[in-house]
Design an enzyme around this catalytic site. Structure first.
Site, mmCIF file in Angstrom:
data_model
loop_
_atom_site.group_PDB
_atom_site.id
_atom_site.type_symbol
_atom_site.label_atom_id
_atom_site.label_comp_id
_atom_site.label_asym_id
_atom_site.label_seq_id
_atom_site.Cartn_x
_atom_site.Cartn_y
_atom_site.Cartn_z
ATOM 1 N N ASP A 1 118.212 43.095 -18.804
ATOM 2 C CA ASP A 1 117.656 42.672 -17.521
ATOM 3 C C ASP A 1 117.273 41.184 -17.541
ATOM 4 O O ASP A 1 116.571 40.744 -18.459
ATOM 5 C CB ASP A 1 116.406 43.528 -17.260
ATOM 6 C CG ASP A 1 115.899 43.400 -15.847
ATOM 7 O OD1 ASP A 1 116.657 43.711 -14.919
ATOM 8 O OD2 ASP A 1 114.727 42.995 -15.674
ATOM 9 N N GLU B 1 122.252 40.419 -17.873
ATOM 10 C CA GLU B 1 122.143 40.059 -16.454
ATOM 11 C C GLU B 1 121.678 38.606 -16.394
ATOM 12 O O GLU B 1 120.608 38.283 -16.899
ATOM 13 C CB GLU B 1 121.144 40.972 -15.740
ATOM 14 C CG GLU B 1 121.198 40.775 -14.238
ATOM 15 C CD GLU B 1 119.941 41.234 -13.518
ATOM 16 O OE1 GLU B 1 120.024 41.530 -12.328
ATOM 17 O OE2 GLU B 1 118.856 41.287 -14.144
ATOM 18 N N ASP C 1 119.074 50.264 -20.446
ATOM 19 C CA ASP C 1 118.569 49.026 -19.872
ATOM 20 C C ASP C 1 117.493 48.467 -20.797
ATOM 21 O O ASP C 1 116.637 49.206 -21.281
ATOM 22 C CB ASP C 1 117.971 49.312 -18.489
ATOM 23 C CG ASP C 1 118.375 48.269 -17.460
ATOM 24 O OD1 ASP C 1 118.043 47.093 -17.664
ATOM 25 O OD2 ASP C 1 119.008 48.646 -16.463
ATOM 26 N N HIS D 1 122.403 48.584 -8.554
ATOM 27 C CA HIS D 1 121.222 49.096 -7.854
ATOM 28 C C HIS D 1 120.491 48.025 -7.046
ATOM 29 O O HIS D 1 119.526 48.322 -6.362
ATOM 30 C CB HIS D 1 120.271 49.697 -8.887
ATOM 31 C CG HIS D 1 119.808 48.665 -9.870
ATOM 32 N ND1 HIS D 1 120.658 48.095 -10.809
ATOM 33 C CD2 HIS D 1 118.616 48.056 -10.032
ATOM 34 C CE1 HIS D 1 120.001 47.192 -11.496
ATOM 35 N NE2 HIS D 1 118.755 47.146 -11.051
ATOM 36 N N ASP D 2 120.922 46.760 -7.152
ATOM 37 C CA ASP D 2 120.278 45.668 -6.412
ATOM 38 C C ASP D 2 121.136 45.176 -5.244
ATOM 39 O O ASP D 2 120.727 44.259 -4.534
ATOM 40 C CB ASP D 2 120.028 44.466 -7.337
ATOM 41 C CG ASP D 2 119.031 44.767 -8.445
ATOM 42 O OD1 ASP D 2 118.113 45.577 -8.223
ATOM 43 O OD2 ASP D 2 119.180 44.178 -9.537
HETATM 44 C C1 GLC Z 1 116.710 42.746 -12.310
HETATM 45 C C2 GLC Z 1 116.895 44.188 -11.936
HETATM 46 C C3 GLC Z 1 116.069 44.467 -10.724
HETATM 47 C C4 GLC Z 1 114.629 44.224 -11.069
HETATM 48 C C5 GLC Z 1 114.418 42.826 -11.644
HETATM 49 C C6 GLC Z 1 113.096 42.716 -12.322
HETATM 50 O O1 GLC Z 1 117.191 41.888 -11.345
HETATM 51 O O2 GLC Z 1 118.245 44.491 -11.772
HETATM 52 O O3 GLC Z 1 116.260 45.762 -10.232
HETATM 53 O O4 GLC Z 1 113.833 44.376 -9.917
HETATM 54 O O5 GLC Z 1 115.380 42.494 -12.602
HETATM 55 O O6 GLC Z 1 113.083 43.465 -13.506
#
Ligand code: GLC
Ligand code: CA
Length: 560
Positions: free
Chosen positions: A200, A257, A99, A333-334
Site C-alpha cells: 500500500d 502501489e 496487502d 477497490h479505489d
Molecule cells: C491506498 C489504498 C486505499 C487506502 C489508502 C490508505 O491508496 O488502496 O484503499 O485508502 O491507500 O491506506
C-alpha cells in the site's frame, strides 16, 4: 529478453473480502466466503489471489487502518480460517498475495497508543511528531482524504502526521527499529505460506528532510503532498533493504502501489535485476479523466480520450520493455468500474462488448494483469444518487470540503461526480445471483447492492457462453499458452497515433506476431490493416469478422 519468473505469465484476481461473500449472516463478507468460491476462481483460470487487508482493524478506512499486523479481523474470521484458505488456494495450484500497509497504522495500534503517551516514550519515534508553527500545523500539507495532514494531540502537546485519515498516523521510516519490525512481520507471514505482498502507497514512506511546504495553487485549501512525498529521498534505499531482509529469502511476488510514479521511477522500483519490487501500480492512466482544476482532483465527469489513453499505455509498454516489468490494471477497490468509466454501460449489448474490448486492450499487453472482483462479469458503477448511500470517507469528506466548506461546486454537480468516481462503486457486494442481496448475503449488506444485480450476476454469466466471464477465461488461457503475450515486443501500428476511434497494436516475437484491433467508440468505422491471409483470428467479441468494417466496441486479435 525472456521473462521467466513464476509470476511472469500469471494473472492476479483481487478480492475485497468485505464485499465478496458473507457466510455467517452479518452482511459482511468473510474468509469462509472466499473459501466457498475457490473453485469459481480456478474455473476462471487465475493464478494469484490478492486480498485487501484482513488484519485486525477499527475499519475507519476498511482495513487500511491496522491495529494488529499479526491478527485476523474477527469479523472476517480467525487464523484457522486463514490457514484453511491458504491451503485451499495452494491445493488448487494458486498463490496468495496479502496487502502490506506500512506507511501508516491505525491510531488504535499499541505502538501509537504508546507513542502518544509523551515525548520520552520508547515508541515516540515510531511516528512523525512535530511542534506547531505559530499556533498552526507544522506545514501546509493536505491529507489525501481532505483537510490538513496534521492532527494536534492534546495529551502530548505536538502534532502527528497522517497523510490519510487522522486515525491513520504515518510511521517514521527513518527509525531503523520501525523498518526491522516491519521486515520481521513480513517474514512471519511468509512462514505461514504467503506468496507475496501488494504494498500500500509504498512510495510515500520516505518523507523529504525538513518536511518543507508543498506546492499549493489557486483554490487549493492545503498544499498538494503527492509531488513532495512520493518517491522520497530514501525510498530506494528502504526498498533494497527490505528486499535483502525479506524478498530475497523467499520465492515471492511483490507489487508496490506507487501514486505519482513515472516510467523512470518504475525502472528503479520494478527493475528486472530484482533489487527492489517485481512491479508497481502506476496511476497515470487513472488520472487521464481528472478535473483540470487541481483543487477538484479526481472529481469530474469527462471520459478519457482514446488519444490520451493510447499514448499513455504505449509509453509504459515501450519504456519498461527489457528493463522493468509492468502491472496491467483497469480496476481495483479505489477505482470506478472500468466498463462504466472507459466503456459503455448504457445498453446490455454495449456493456458486454465494451467490457470485452477493454479487457482485450489490457490483457494483450506486456505485464501482469490484475482482475478486480466483478470485473470478470462486467459489473458496472452503482451510480447511487444520494450522499447517504455512500459509505467511503473519501467521497463524504470531499463533498463537505468542496461543497459546504469551499463552495467550489454545487451539491448537484458534486453528486454527479461522486456517482462516477466514488470508491464505493468498486465496493458494492459481489453479484452472485438474482436472489435478494445478489446472493452475497441473506442479511442487509454493509454496503448497498448495485440495483442491476438481477441482470448482471455470476449465475447468469456462467450460463451464457458469450458472457464477459468466458471471454476473460479465454484471455487468461491465451496468456498461459502463448509466450508472445508475456515476452513479445509491443508496437503501435504505424499511423495509429492520432486515430480517435481505433487502437491498433502488435506484439512480436521471433516466432509470431499478434495484431490487436480495438474500436473505442460506438461508431462503425472503416480501416484497413494488413492482415496476412494465413492469419488466424485468436479472439474476438463479435460472432463474425467483417474485415475492414469495424463495429462498435469491436475487439479482435489476429495471429500470424
Ligand atoms: C491506498 C489504498 C486505499 C487506502 C489508502 C490508505 O491508496 O488502496 O484503499 O485508502 O491507500 O491506506
Ligand atoms: Ca460475515
Amino acid at each position: 529478453m525472456e521473462n521467466n519468473h513464476w509470476w511472469n505469465n500469471s494473472v492476479v484476481y483481487q478480492i475485497y473480502p468485505k464485499s465478496f461473500q458473507d457466510t455467517n449472516h452479518d452482511g459482511v463478507g468473510d474468509l469462509r466466503g472466499i473459501i466457498e468460491h475457490l473453485d469459481y476462481l480456478k474455473k476462471l483460470g487465475v493464478d494469484i489471489i490478492w486480498l485487501n487487508p484482513i488484519y485486525e482493524s477499527p475499519q475507519v478506512d476498511n482495513g487500511y487502518d491496522i491495529s494488529n499486523y499479526k491478527a485476523i479481523n474477527p469479523t472476517l474470521g480467525n487464523m484457522d480460517d486463514f490457514q484453511e484458505l491458504i491451503d485451499g488456494i495452494h491445493e488448487r495450484g494458486m498463490k496468495l498475495v496479502m496487502d502490506l500497509v506500512v506507511n501508516h497504522t491505525s491510531d488504535q495500534h499499541h505502538w501509537f497508543q504508546e507513542s502518544r503517551k509523551g515525548k520520552d516514550n520508547p515508541y515516540r519515534d515510531y511516528y512523525i511528531w512535530r511542534d506547531g508553527k505559530d499556533g498552526q500545523e507544522p506545514n501546509n500539507w493536505g491529507s489525501y482524504f481532505s483537510g490538513a495532514a496534521w492532527k494536534y494531540d492534546q495529551q502530548s502537546g505536538q502534532y502527528y502526521l497522517h497523510l490519510f485519515a487522522p486515525q491513520q498516523p504515518d510511521l517514521n521510516w527513518e527509525n531503523p527499529k520501525v523498518r526491522h519490525t516491519v521486515y520481521d512481520m513480513m517474514n512471519w507471514w511468509a512462514a505461514k505460506g504467503v506468496d507475496g505482498f501488494r504494498m500500500d502507497v509504498i512510495n510515500l514512506i520516505s518523507k523529504p528532510a525538513g518536511l518543507p511546504d508543498a506546492p499549493q495553487s489557486g483554490d487549493e485549501k492545503y498544499g498538494n503532498v503527492e509531488p513532495l512525498v512520493s518517491n522520497g529521498p530514501r525510498i530506494h534505499e528502504f526498498l533494497q533493504e527490505m528486499n535483502k531482509n525479506v524478498m530475497s529469502k523467499h520465492k515471492m511476488v511483490t507489487v508496490g502501489e506507487t501514486p505519482g510514479a513515472t516510467p523512470d521511477d518504475a525502472k528503479k522500483y520494478a527493475n528486472l535485476d530484482n533489487s527492489e519490487l517485481n512491479m508497481v501500480f502506476q496511476f497515470e492512466h487513472m488520472g487521464l479523466d481528472s478535473n483540470p482544476n487541481p483543487a477538484l482532483g479526481k472529481w469530474f465527469d469527462q471520459k478519457a480520450s482514446l488519444k490520451d489513453l493510447r499514448a499513455n499505455l504505449t509509453k509504459w509498454q515501450e519504456k519498461l520493455y527489457g528493463i522493468a516489468w509492468n502491472s496491467l490494471y483497469w480496476n481495483n477497490h479505489d477505482q470506478p468500474r472500468v466498463v462504466s468509466r472507459f466503456g459503455n454501460d448504457q445498453t446490455e449489448d454495449y456493456r458486454v462488448k465494451s467490457a470485452k474490448m477493454l479487457a482485450t486492450m489490457m490483457h494483450m499487453m506486456q505485464g501482469t494483469p490484475y482482475i478486480y472482483e466483478g470485473e470478470e462479469i462486467g459489473m458496472t458503477n452503482a451510480y447511487f444518487p444520494k450522499l447517504e448511500d455512500y459509505v467511503d470517507l473519501e467521497s463524504i469528506n470531499a463533498y463537505h470540503q468542496l461543497v459546504d466548506d469551499q463552495h467550489l461546486l454545487d451539491g448537484k454537480t458534486m453528486m454527479k461526480y461522486i456517482a462516477l468516481h466514488s470508491r464505493d462503486n468498486a465496493r458494492t457486494p459481489m453479484q452472485w445471483d438474482d436472489s435478494e442481496y445478489a446472493g452475497f448475503s441473506d442479511h442487509l449488506p454493509w454496503e448497498k447492492v448495485n440495483p442491476n444485480y438481477k441482470q448482471i450476476n455470476v449465475k447468469k454469466a456462467l450460463a451464457d457462453q458469450n458472457s464477459v466471464f468466458y471471454y476473460y477465461q479465454k484471455l487468461i488461457e491465451l496468456r498461459h499458452t502463448l509466450p508472445v503475450i508475456t515476452n513479445g515486443k509491443y508496437a503501435l501500428v504505424p499511423g495509429n497515433e492520432d486515430d480517435d476511434a481505433i487502437f491498433a497494436y502488435t506484439r512480436q516475437s521471433d516466432e509470431t506476431t499478434l495484431l490487436v484491433i480495438l474500436n473505442y467508440t460506438d461508431q462503425v468505422v472503416e480501416r484497413h490493416y494488413d492482415v496476412p491471409t494465413k492469419a488466424k483470428l485468436l479472439i474476438s467479441n463479435y460472432a463474425d469478422d467483417q474485415g475492414n468494417t469495424i463495429r462498435p466496441y469491436e475487439a479482435k486479435v489476429y495471429q500470424f
